[in-house]
Design a protein around this motif. Sequence first.
Motif, PDB file in Angstrom:
ATOM      1  N   MET A 304      25.973  48.355  11.934  1.00  0.00           N
ATOM      2  CA  MET A 304      27.099  49.164  11.801  1.00  0.00           C
ATOM      3  C   MET A 304      27.984  48.278  10.521  1.00  0.00           C
ATOM      4  SD  MET A 304      28.381  52.264  12.601  1.00  0.00           S
ATOM      5  CE  MET A 304      27.768  52.373  14.085  1.00  0.00           C
ATOM      6  N   ILE A 305      28.528  48.895   9.695  1.00  0.00           N
ATOM      7  CA  ILE A 305      29.485  48.267   8.536  1.00  0.00           C
ATOM      8  C   ILE A 305      30.677  48.749   8.774  1.00  0.00           C
ATOM      9  CG2 ILE A 305      29.649  47.815   6.089  1.00  0.00           C
ATOM     10  CD1 ILE A 305      26.616  48.089   5.800  1.00  0.00           C
ATOM     11  N   LEU A 306      31.738  47.907   8.873  1.00  0.00           N
ATOM     12  CA  LEU A 306      33.185  48.473   8.831  1.00  0.00           C
ATOM     13  C   LEU A 306      33.820  48.028   7.434  1.00  0.00           C
ATOM     14  CD1 LEU A 306      35.635  48.157  11.391  1.00  0.00           C
ATOM     15  CD2 LEU A 306      36.476  47.584   9.165  1.00  0.00           C
ATOM     16  N   GLY A 311      38.887  47.671   0.573  1.00  0.00           N
ATOM     17  CA  GLY A 311      37.206  47.112   0.104  1.00  0.00           C
ATOM     18  C   GLY A 311      36.761  46.094   1.119  1.00  0.00           C
ATOM     19  N   THR A 312      37.498  45.528   2.062  1.00  0.00           N
ATOM     20  CA  THR A 312      36.850  44.466   2.702  1.00  0.00           C
ATOM     21  C   THR A 312      35.676  45.002   3.410  1.00  0.00           C
ATOM     22  OG1 THR A 312      38.809  43.609   2.728  1.00  0.00           O
ATOM     23  CG2 THR A 312      37.261  42.601   4.200  1.00  0.00           C
ATOM     24  N   VAL A 313      34.741  44.360   3.541  1.00  0.00           N
ATOM     25  CA  VAL A 313      33.585  44.880   4.295  1.00  0.00           C
ATOM     26  C   VAL A 313      33.067  43.851   5.280  1.00  0.00           C
ATOM     27  CG1 VAL A 313      31.083  45.645   4.153  1.00  0.00           C
ATOM     28  CG2 VAL A 313      32.784  46.273   2.378  1.00  0.00           C
ATOM     29  N   THR A 314      32.649  44.217   6.767  1.00  0.00           N
ATOM     30  CA  THR A 314      32.179  43.353   7.500  1.00  0.00           C
ATOM     31  C   THR A 314      31.002  43.890   8.256  1.00  0.00           C
ATOM     32  OG1 THR A 314      32.552  41.889   9.448  1.00  0.00           O
ATOM     33  CG2 THR A 314      33.674  44.130   9.412  1.00  0.00           C
ATOM     34  N   SER A 315      29.979  43.209   8.626  1.00  0.00           N
ATOM     35  CA  SER A 315      29.025  43.771   9.640  1.00  0.00           C
ATOM     36  C   SER A 315      29.007  43.415  11.045  1.00  0.00           C
ATOM     37  CB  SER A 315      27.818  43.402   8.915  1.00  0.00           C
ATOM     38  OG  SER A 315      27.473  41.880   9.048  1.00  0.00           O
ATOM     39  N   ARG A 316      29.873  42.234  11.240  1.00  0.00           N
ATOM     40  CA  ARG A 316      30.208  42.038  12.612  1.00  0.00           C
ATOM     41  C   ARG A 316      31.119  42.839  13.317  1.00  0.00           C
ATOM     42  NH1 ARG A 316      26.618  38.526  14.556  1.00  0.00           N
ATOM     43  NH2 ARG A 316      28.216  37.463  16.039  1.00  0.00           N
ATOM     44  N   VAL A 317      30.678  43.987  13.829  1.00  0.00           N
ATOM     45  CA  VAL A 317      31.533  45.131  14.276  1.00  0.00           C
ATOM     46  C   VAL A 317      31.593  45.043  15.697  1.00  0.00           C
ATOM     47  CG1 VAL A 317      31.962  47.495  14.391  1.00  0.00           C
ATOM     48  CG2 VAL A 317      30.961  46.574  12.229  1.00  0.00           C
ATOM     49  N   ALA A 319      33.500  46.660  19.393  1.00  0.00           N
ATOM     50  CA  ALA A 319      34.640  47.497  19.821  1.00  0.00           C
ATOM     51  C   ALA A 319      36.102  47.191  19.822  1.00  0.00           C
ATOM     52  CB  ALA A 319      34.284  47.830  21.706  1.00  0.00           C
ATOM     53  N   SER A 320      36.193  45.749  20.257  1.00  0.00           N
ATOM     54  CA  SER A 320      37.508  45.166  20.023  1.00  0.00           C
ATOM     55  C   SER A 320      38.073  45.062  18.351  1.00  0.00           C
ATOM     56  CB  SER A 320      37.523  43.743  20.559  1.00  0.00           C
ATOM     57  OG  SER A 320      36.640  42.774  19.765  1.00  0.00           O
ATOM     58  N   LEU A 321      37.240  45.108  17.756  1.00  0.00           N
ATOM     59  CA  LEU A 321      37.343  44.974  16.118  1.00  0.00           C
ATOM     60  C   LEU A 321      37.908  46.331  15.625  1.00  0.00           C
ATOM     61  CD1 LEU A 321      37.629  43.355  13.577  1.00  0.00           C
ATOM     62  CD2 LEU A 321      35.464  43.924  13.093  1.00  0.00           C
ATOM     63  N   VAL A 322      37.208  47.365  16.085  1.00  0.00           N
ATOM     64  CA  VAL A 322      37.434  48.685  15.849  1.00  0.00           C
ATOM     65  C   VAL A 322      38.695  49.208  16.434  1.00  0.00           C
ATOM     66  CG1 VAL A 322      36.772  51.173  16.079  1.00  0.00           C
ATOM     67  CG2 VAL A 322      35.229  49.292  15.561  1.00  0.00           C
ATOM     68  N   GLU A 334      46.908  49.425   7.585  1.00  0.00           N
ATOM     69  CA  GLU A 334      45.922  49.812   6.841  1.00  0.00           C
ATOM     70  C   GLU A 334      45.880  51.345   6.691  1.00  0.00           C
ATOM     71  OE1 GLU A 334      43.159  48.514   5.876  1.00  0.00           O
ATOM     72  OE2 GLU A 334      43.307  46.679   6.543  1.00  0.00           O
ATOM     73  N   ARG A 335      45.554  52.070   5.580  1.00  0.00           N
ATOM     74  CA  ARG A 335      45.385  53.322   5.202  1.00  0.00           C
ATOM     75  C   ARG A 335      44.208  54.212   6.095  1.00  0.00           C
ATOM     76  NH1 ARG A 335      43.681  53.634   0.356  1.00  0.00           N
ATOM     77  NH2 ARG A 335      44.261  56.015   0.157  1.00  0.00           N
ATOM     78  N   PHE A 336      43.117  53.363   5.983  1.00  0.00           N
ATOM     79  CA  PHE A 336      42.001  54.098   6.713  1.00  0.00           C
ATOM     80  C   PHE A 336      40.805  53.007   6.847  1.00  0.00           C
ATOM     81  CE2 PHE A 336      41.609  55.161   2.222  1.00  0.00           C
ATOM     82  CZ  PHE A 336      40.313  54.924   1.993  1.00  0.00           C
ATOM     83  N   PHE A 337      39.752  53.192   7.441  1.00  0.00           N
ATOM     84  CA  PHE A 337      38.685  52.489   7.620  1.00  0.00           C
ATOM     85  C   PHE A 337      37.630  53.472   7.909  1.00  0.00           C
ATOM     86  CE2 PHE A 337      37.681  52.011  12.009  1.00  0.00           C
ATOM     87  CZ  PHE A 337      38.814  52.409  12.909  1.00  0.00           C
ATOM     88  N   THR A 338      36.435  52.802   7.496  1.00  0.00           N
ATOM     89  CA  THR A 338      35.140  53.579   7.922  1.00  0.00           C
ATOM     90  C   THR A 338      34.099  53.080   8.366  1.00  0.00           C
ATOM     91  OG1 THR A 338      35.607  54.652   5.604  1.00  0.00           O
ATOM     92  CG2 THR A 338      33.327  55.040   6.235  1.00  0.00           C
ATOM     93  N   LEU A 339      33.306  53.513   9.104  1.00  0.00           N
ATOM     94  CA  LEU A 339      32.390  52.986  10.190  1.00  0.00           C
ATOM     95  C   LEU A 339      31.224  53.606   9.642  1.00  0.00           C
ATOM     96  CD1 LEU A 339      33.782  52.901  13.590  1.00  0.00           C
ATOM     97  CD2 LEU A 339      33.179  50.711  12.182  1.00  0.00           C
ATOM     98  N   THR A 340      30.022  52.699   8.926  1.00  0.00           N
ATOM     99  CA  THR A 340      28.886  53.287   8.401  1.00  0.00           C
ATOM    100  C   THR A 340      27.612  52.768   9.035  1.00  0.00           C
ATOM    101  OG1 THR A 340      30.019  53.735   6.083  1.00  0.00           O
ATOM    102  CG2 THR A 340      27.593  53.812   6.101  1.00  0.00           C
TER     103      THR A 340
END
Length: 551
Positions: A304-306, A311-317, A319-322, A334-340
């Motif tokens: 999962m990528i957050l 534009g900051t991206v991390t793959s160390r996702v 539950a606590s980070l979300v 934050e305005r929004f964030f995306t989980l892909t």
Amino acid sequence: MKETKEEKSGLKFLRWPWNVVIYILLFVAFRVFAVPIILLLMAMRRKNNPHGVEEGYCLTRTRKKLTWCLWAAILVVLAAGLGVMFYVGLGQDRTYWETRDYVVLVVSGGGAVFLLALGIGLGYMGVRDAFFPEKGTLAQSIRNQLPFPDGAPPVDQLFAMVDNDLKENGTWFGELGIGEEWVLGDEANRIDRIRGIFTVDKIRQRSTQTGTRTSRVLELVLIDNRWHKSVTDFKDPQDLRDAADFLALRIPDAVRGVNDQYGDFLKKNDIERENFEREFQQKQNLKASEQVLRKAGNRATQEMILEAGDGTVTSRVTASLVEEYLQRCLSGEERFFTLTPTRPVEDGARSFRAICCYAQEENAGKEQVMLAAEPVSDAGSETLFRTLVTDQWEAKKILEDWLKRQAPDVTNWQLAMQAGASRDVQTEFRQRPGARLSLVLASGAAENHMTFTREDVQVAADGLADGTYQLVDLTLPQGYLWIRATAGDQTDGRCTVEATRPDGAVLRFYSTKMSPREAALWLTGYPDGVYQPGGEGWKDCTKQMMKGNKK
């Protein structure tokens, strides 16, 4: 690396090329009578250096072909004897000859030619492999299994790949060595390419003037994904069985068989071979996925990528980070964030490629969160997002399930194009680059990549060729380039390839069928203009595509 007992004992015993010099001198001095002595010295050298540890396994294996020169010399001598017999027969008076005399004349002449040709052939191959190993059978067998045989490294590096693997991980069964990546017999085989393991243990009988003679044939037959057969002879039947069992543990999905069953395996037609390879790759991919999941356990989610609003991206996702990002959205940081996810999340009826979390303005003193789920849409169709406005606790539960690859129940969610959809969230999805690489695995799972490299396209093409992917869809914004390759089925193993070609103001669509390997070449060469659809064998399907888009 610690020196082994084998290496110490074989260090100074008739080292190359002095052993060859001694063999030649013995043959010059004693002629044919030197053969038993030479064979005895070869046996002693082999005992002190059993697998060629000192010189390298591959180089020692090729230089063993030098013994072929001795057999070649014997054949030439026999051919000379038959030639003399033929020459003498030609000079005799044939007035009173019987049929038997003519048969002897023909057999002696034909035998002389046959033995001479066989002797020359054996001598040539023996000298070639022993003194020019880069042209030998073993080097060629290694070279042919590399991704790009024409760009293979020099022979010393080729041999080093196999030698180092066997020195570090080798297990020997008679003359056959099995390492982590390579099997060294009469030829070399990459373990990941092996598709069939067959043992041959048969008794052969032949009649002679003195009676019936029997011999036992012990062979290990390996067939790779090129459908190439390599055979290694064994002396001990137990070594043969142990080698086959040991190799089968390394490749459990390879076909096992005995005696002549490998012939039936080789007789598969192209469609049957493509289907077999596809099923084999599916099994391999499934096991690899299960292994990755077992290793991952309860650690941070790597699939999962957050992506934050900046534009900051991390793959160390985790539950606590979300939850942290959710609170930051609610607090306005934050305005929004995306989980892909790396591959779409499915619920049986739908597939979703991403979910976006956006904090709404407070409504009657309650903090609200809007979630927007992006479904997987067909190529060329407009994406309609599903949105839900809820409280932070329900949003947290949905996001936690999303991390576990559980798709949300969107029964009561609204379409993103309807009222209530956030324009910012829609913009977030629509501002992604126009390029897209869509993949469908043989298992049915799908992946979509908005950013990718040329190497990613090459990997996708290779996956189509080896059966990993069922579909590869590539869209590039420049020049309206689009190509899709769909794997065949059991009735037709060929791939269906569809591609576009600009024709003035009109974009034309073409389709054709080709082998998976040809389709892989098109996928990598088409974006650079190496290949252009529309030639012989291509069907213009522009009208059908336009009708489909209108509908």
